[in-house]
Write a protein that holds these residues in place. Sequence first.
Motif, PDB file in Angstrom:
ATOM      1  N   GLU A 169      -1.723   8.281 -53.226  1.00 35.48           N
ATOM      2  CA  GLU A 169      -2.669   8.761 -52.229  1.00 35.48           C
ATOM      3  C   GLU A 169      -2.392  10.206 -51.838  1.00 35.48           C
ATOM      4  O   GLU A 169      -3.330  10.977 -51.591  1.00 35.48           O
ATOM      5  CB  GLU A 169      -2.613   7.862 -50.985  1.00 35.48           C
TER       6      GLU A 169
ATOM      7  N   ARG B 104     -11.815   3.781 -46.281  1.00 33.65           N
ATOM      8  CA  ARG B 104     -10.941   2.626 -46.019  1.00 33.65           C
ATOM      9  C   ARG B 104     -11.438   1.863 -44.783  1.00 33.65           C
ATOM     10  O   ARG B 104     -11.460   0.631 -44.771  1.00 33.65           O
ATOM     11  CB  ARG B 104      -9.504   3.110 -45.835  1.00 33.65           C
ATOM     12  N   GLU B 105     -11.852   2.589 -43.759  1.00 35.47           N
ATOM     13  CA  GLU B 105     -12.378   1.976 -42.541  1.00 35.47           C
ATOM     14  C   GLU B 105     -13.621   1.130 -42.849  1.00 35.47           C
ATOM     15  O   GLU B 105     -13.870   0.099 -42.216  1.00 35.47           O
ATOM     16  CB  GLU B 105     -12.718   3.074 -41.540  1.00 35.47           C
TER      17      GLU B 105
ATOM     18  N   THR C  91     -14.118  -1.059 -54.881  1.00 38.85           N
ATOM     19  CA  THR C  91     -12.734  -0.700 -55.185  1.00 38.85           C
ATOM     20  C   THR C  91     -12.691   0.693 -55.782  1.00 38.85           C
ATOM     21  O   THR C  91     -13.519   1.041 -56.629  1.00 38.85           O
ATOM     22  CB  THR C  91     -12.109  -1.692 -56.184  1.00 38.85           C
TER      23      THR C  91
ATOM     24  N   VAL D  81     -11.247   9.719 -47.253  1.00 36.36           N
ATOM     25  CA  VAL D  81     -10.514   8.527 -47.680  1.00 36.36           C
ATOM     26  C   VAL D  81     -10.357   7.567 -46.502  1.00 36.36           C
ATOM     27  O   VAL D  81     -10.554   6.350 -46.624  1.00 36.36           O
ATOM     28  CB  VAL D  81      -9.139   8.904 -48.264  1.00 36.36           C
ATOM     29  N   GLY D  82     -10.020   8.109 -45.336  1.00 34.59           N
ATOM     30  CA  GLY D  82      -9.880   7.277 -44.146  1.00 34.59           C
ATOM     31  C   GLY D  82     -11.178   6.598 -43.767  1.00 34.59           C
ATOM     32  O   GLY D  82     -11.189   5.414 -43.404  1.00 34.59           O
TER      33      GLY D  82
ATOM     34  N   ARG E  68     -18.565   5.069 -50.691  1.00 38.47           N
ATOM     35  CA  ARG E  68     -19.187   4.902 -49.377  1.00 38.47           C
ATOM     36  C   ARG E  68     -20.692   4.645 -49.509  1.00 38.47           C
ATOM     37  O   ARG E  68     -21.292   3.961 -48.675  1.00 38.47           O
ATOM     38  CB  ARG E  68     -18.904   6.129 -48.517  1.00 38.47           C
TER      39      ARG E  68
ATOM     40  N   ARG F 136     -11.430  -0.870 -50.976  1.00 36.26           N
ATOM     41  CA  ARG F 136     -10.053  -1.165 -51.396  1.00 36.26           C
ATOM     42  C   ARG F 136      -9.585  -0.056 -52.348  1.00 36.26           C
ATOM     43  O   ARG F 136     -10.306   0.324 -53.268  1.00 36.26           O
ATOM     44  CB  ARG F 136      -9.996  -2.511 -52.120  1.00 36.26           C
ATOM     45  N   PHE F 137      -8.385   0.449 -52.110  1.00 36.47           N
ATOM     46  CA  PHE F 137      -7.826   1.494 -52.965  1.00 36.47           C
ATOM     47  C   PHE F 137      -6.697   0.930 -53.811  1.00 36.47           C
ATOM     48  O   PHE F 137      -5.795   0.256 -53.293  1.00 36.47           O
ATOM     49  CB  PHE F 137      -7.313   2.661 -52.118  1.00 36.47           C
TER      50      PHE F 137
END
Length: 494
Positions: free
Chosen positions: A332, A346-347, A325, A342-343, A314, A351-352
């Motif tokens: 997960e 991703r928002e 990435t 994590v959310g 982040r 990329r995971f």
Amino acid sequence: MTKRDVFRFLNEPREMPGKVPLALRTDGDWNELYGRFEDRDAAHQADRCLDCGNPYCEAKCPVHNYIPNWLKLVQEGRVLEAAALCHETNPLPEMCGRVCPQDRLCEGACTLDDGFGAVTIGAVEKYIVDTAFAQGWRPDLSKVVPTGQRVAVIGAGPAGLSCADRLVRAGIAAVVYDRYEQIGGLMQFGIPSFKLDKSVIATRREVLEGMGVEFRLGVEVGRDVELDALLAEFDAVFVGTGAYRYTDGGLPGQDLPGVLPALPFLVHNGRIVTGGDTWGRPIAGWETTLTLPKLEGKRVVVLGGGDTGMDCVRSAVRLGAASVTCAYRRDEANMPGSAREVGNAREEGVRFLFNRQPLAIDAGADGEVAGVRVVQTRLGPPDANGRQRAEPVAGSESRIEADVLIIAFGFSPVLPDWLAARDVVSQGNGRIRVGGERRLPYQTAHPKVFAGGDAVRGADLVVTAVQEGRDAAASIARMLRRADAARGSALDAA
């Protein structure tokens, strides 16, 4: 008297405070992601609590906060009383309200989490303390009787600050030493500002100093002052030096330019964000001297799925990386970090890649990192810790292209030479051994030296360090009371 809506948990959905718009988060904005509740919103969210009689939230909390009780006080608009109650169990509630993984702790144990949406405990805790401080509330020490005893606290992180708070509440003077120029430890330098604004730590310092805690910053024990001098000057010493040795994984190519340990990256970037440093300056004090590259326009890959990994990805987004990435060797569901973090990552466009285990780091034509080779994994039988092992899948190797690679496999403590020289021993992986037969909890092999937090248990949560610092202070106070009683008996006998 207004009748309470017993179906508030149905009629009032779970809500978090507003978030910084997504567009700002990718443009160098380091403000805290979540805003603050207004009085009405905090009361409504607190009123969703069922007061279920068997508070699983309280049991799951490492410091065992009186959560239903202070939620009720918020419902009634009694915020200053709620702040006092928060501080009865937690010396740093405004920190925990921001950085605790509530989804794995109190909120994850909330009765309403099964389909109705857990009470927003963390956000209400943050609201309570911020509001009380803004209104001028401070801990009431008017009934504290000074004992004349003094304790040196080594480390101004969550364990040390928690210990100092509890010592002064017991009438014992606390002097806190730290090698950094600010208090907070990794809360100040490791946790990014978008999770914990540094003004919050400055306010806590003001509160602690108002309580009588003295800080001696930029002072490193073993270099600027010797442990023997502290043992001679103080009645006891608490060690809360944290865990700073990073786990590198032993990957071939990990010494290539462009490969960074997570902690130096976060610490250096934290100083830059707060105006205490600039890009391009080599930083020493780790295993090697590093120069951190700018991430703007770079392909950044982070290895590791814990909260530190989420802080790294982040931060990279806010530093203008072209792509970010995260590669993690399990799925997960088995990630050790907060699901909320994590959310958020991703928002923000991270990329995971799950079930990817790194094998080696590749160099490009310029001799710098160009990518990391990984193998796909599947989950097998549990390991010694009860977690399913990540087993490589034959023939599934691939490469993730990268201009910068950040390793976030975790951290461990190191037993300092100045402690070992006084017979303090480690219990493996550098962790200080405490307790045991004929010793108080958190007491080391040296009777005047106590320890807690990450230095004892290894890298863990802020709230567990807070709990250990708090409880270690209770053991120190108990030892000093015993010493006083023994001296009194000797004088009587004489």
